[in-house]
Design an enzyme around this catalytic site. Structure first.
Site, PDB file in Angstrom:
ATOM      1  N   GLU A  46       0.822  -1.211   0.000  1.00  0.00           N
ATOM      2  CA  GLU A  46       0.000   0.000   0.000  1.00  0.00           C
ATOM      3  C   GLU A  46       0.859   1.264   0.000  1.00  0.00           C
ATOM      4  O   GLU A  46       0.544   2.252  -0.675  1.00  0.00           O
ATOM      5  CB  GLU A  46      -0.925   0.020   1.221  1.00  0.00           C
ATOM      6  N   ASP A 201      22.342 -40.405   0.782  1.00  0.00           N
ATOM      7  CA  ASP A 201      22.480 -39.520  -0.367  1.00  0.00           C
ATOM      8  C   ASP A 201      23.518 -38.410  -0.183  1.00  0.00           C
ATOM      9  O   ASP A 201      23.955 -37.801  -1.149  1.00  0.00           O
ATOM     10  CB  ASP A 201      21.135 -38.866  -0.688  1.00  0.00           C
ATOM     11  N   GLU A 286      12.175 -33.686   1.772  1.00  0.00           N
ATOM     12  CA  GLU A 286      12.782 -34.511   0.738  1.00  0.00           C
ATOM     13  C   GLU A 286      13.394 -35.760   1.373  1.00  0.00           C
ATOM     14  O   GLU A 286      14.473 -36.210   1.005  1.00  0.00           O
ATOM     15  CB  GLU A 286      13.836 -33.711  -0.028  1.00  0.00           C
TER      16      GLU A 286
END
Length: 344
Positions: A46, A201, A286
Site C-alpha cells: 500500500e 544420499d 525430501e
C-alpha cells in the site's frame, strides 16, 4: 484484484515470514499507482502504491485494491490502514482478512472508522492460495508442509542399500527436474530430511542450481550418529539438527533437543509444534520413504509433488502411497510430475 495478485507474486522469494501482497490504485477506471511488498522489513504494498501516485490530490477520489487486509499495527513499518485514512482514499477493496492476530479485522475497523467504504472477498480463494503458507502458519499453528519425492516407473524410491553402497543419490529424473526442485527450495523457509537420507544420499540441500536463497536445512538425527563429514555439516547454510540429546549452537549449526516417541503421529505433531515456535512458516520434505509415509499417516501435511520417472529399478524401496487422485500433472523431459493437495 487480478493485477494485485500478479504483483504480489513478485515478492515470493523475499518477503517471508510476511505475506505476499499487491496493491493497485484506480482513478476514473485508470490505474494511477501500484506496488507490492518487495522485501521483509521494507515498505508494504500500500505504501509503495500510494507513493507511486504522482498527483496525490487524486487519491481523495480513488479506489485502492489490496490482496490482503491492510495492517493495523506497528511492526517493521507503520500501519498501512492509517496511511490510507490519512490520504482519505474513499473506497478500499480487500481480497481477504489477515489471520495474523495483530491485524485480523483491526485494519478493516480503522478504515471504516476513517470514512472509507470497504468491500471484502474479491478473489478470496485465489488470495488464500497465494498465501497458503502464511494462512496455515497463523491459523493451524504449524508450518505449511510440502512432500516431494521421485519414484521409478515401477514404484520404487531408492535401491536397497548395504554397507558397500556409496553415499550418493540414485537419480530417477534428470537435470531439468533437479533445477525445478532447487527453484522450489528457494520458495520455502526450510527443507527437511531424515537420518537415512543424510547418510545414503549425502545431499547439500541448497539452491545451487537456482539463484534464490537456500532454505534452512533441517536434519532429524535422534541419536546424533551422523558423520561430521556430511555436506549438511559444511556450515555453508544455517542448519538445524533435531535430536534427543542436546540443544546448543556450533558455528552455523543449531542442535534442537525435542521429545522423541515411537508414536509416529505424535512425533510429527511435536516436531511441527517445535518448528512453529521457531517461526518456520513452510517446510519442503525430501526425506526417505519411511519418514514421508509417517507424515502421510499423520495427516499433518498440505501438498505433495511426485516425480514419476521413466526408468525402472526392478526392485528396491517402495515409494510412499497417496490414497487420493492427483489434482494436476504435467509431463517433463524425464518424468511425469503429479501434484496432490490433501483432502479435507
Amino acid at each position: 484484484m487480478y493485477r494485485c495478485l500478479e504483483l504480489a507474486k513478485q515478492g515470493q522469494e523475499n518477503v517471508a515470514p510476511n505475506p505476499m501482497v499487491g496493491a493497485v490504485i484506480v482513478h476514473n477506471n485508470k490505474i494511477i499507482g501500484e506496488g507490492f511488498h518487495q522485501k521483509y522489513g521494507e515498505a508494504h504494498a500500500e505504501v509503495i502504491a500510494i507513493n507511486s501516485v504522482k498527483d496525490k490530490s487524486l487519491l481523495k477520489d480513488s479506489t485502492i485494491y489490496v490482496s490482503l487486509e491492510p495492517c493495523a499495527h506497528h511492526g517493521k513499518t507503520p500501519p498501512c490502514a492509517d496511511l490510507i485514512v490519512k490520504h482519505q482514499i474513499p473506497r478500499v477493496v480487500v481480497s481477504t482478512i489477515d489471520p495474523f492476530s495483530e491485524v485480523a479485522g483491526k485494519g478493516i475497523d480503522i478504515l471504516k472508522k476513517g470514512g472509507s467504504e470497504v468491500t471484502l472477498g474479491i478473489l478470496e480463494k485465489e488470495s488464500l492460495d497465494l498465501n497458503k503458507r502464511f494462512f496455515t502458519f497463523h491459523q493451524q499453528k504449524r508450518p505449511y508442509i510440502i512432500l516431494k519425492w521421485a519414484e521409478t516407473a515401477d514404484g520404487f524410491i531408492d535401491i536397497i542399500r548395504n554397507d558397500n553402497s556409496a553415499a550418493s543419490p540414485n537419480w530417477i529424473t534428470g537435470d531439468y527436474e533437479k533445477q525445478l526442485v532447487h527453484k522450489w527450495r528457494s520458495h520455502e523457509t526450510a527443507i527437511l530430511i531424515g537420518t537415512n537420507t543424510a547418510e545414503n544420499d549425502n545431499p547439500s540441500l541448497t539452491t545451487r542450481e537456482w539463484f534464490g536463497k537456500s532454505p534452512l536445512r533441517i536434519v532429524i538425527d535422534r541419536n546424533l550418529r551422523l558423520s561430521a563429514n556430511l555436506n549438511v555439516f559444511d556450515n555453508s547454510v544455517p542448519t538445524l539438527i533435531v535430536n534427543s540429546i542436546k540443544s546448543e549452537f556450533e558455528e552455523n549449526t543449531k542442535y534442537l533437543k525435542i521429545n522423541f516417541t515411537d508414536d509416529k503421529i505424535k512425533f510429527i505433531a511435536t516436531l511441527w509444534e517445535e518448528l512453529y515456535k521457531l517461526k518456520i512458516q513452510s517446510v519442503i520434505i525430501e526425506g526417505g520413504s519411511k519418514f514421508l509415509n509417517s507424515v502421510l499417516e499423520s495427516n499433518l501435511w498440505d501438498e505433495a509433488r511426485v516425480f514419476k520417472g521413466f526408468k525402472t529399478f526392478g526392485k528396491g524401496i517402495e515409494a510412499p502411497k497417496i490414497e487420493q487422485e492427483a489434482t494436476e500433472f504435467i509431463t517433463l523431459p524425464n518424468s511425469n510430475l503429479f501434484f496432490y493437495k490433501k483432502s479435507d
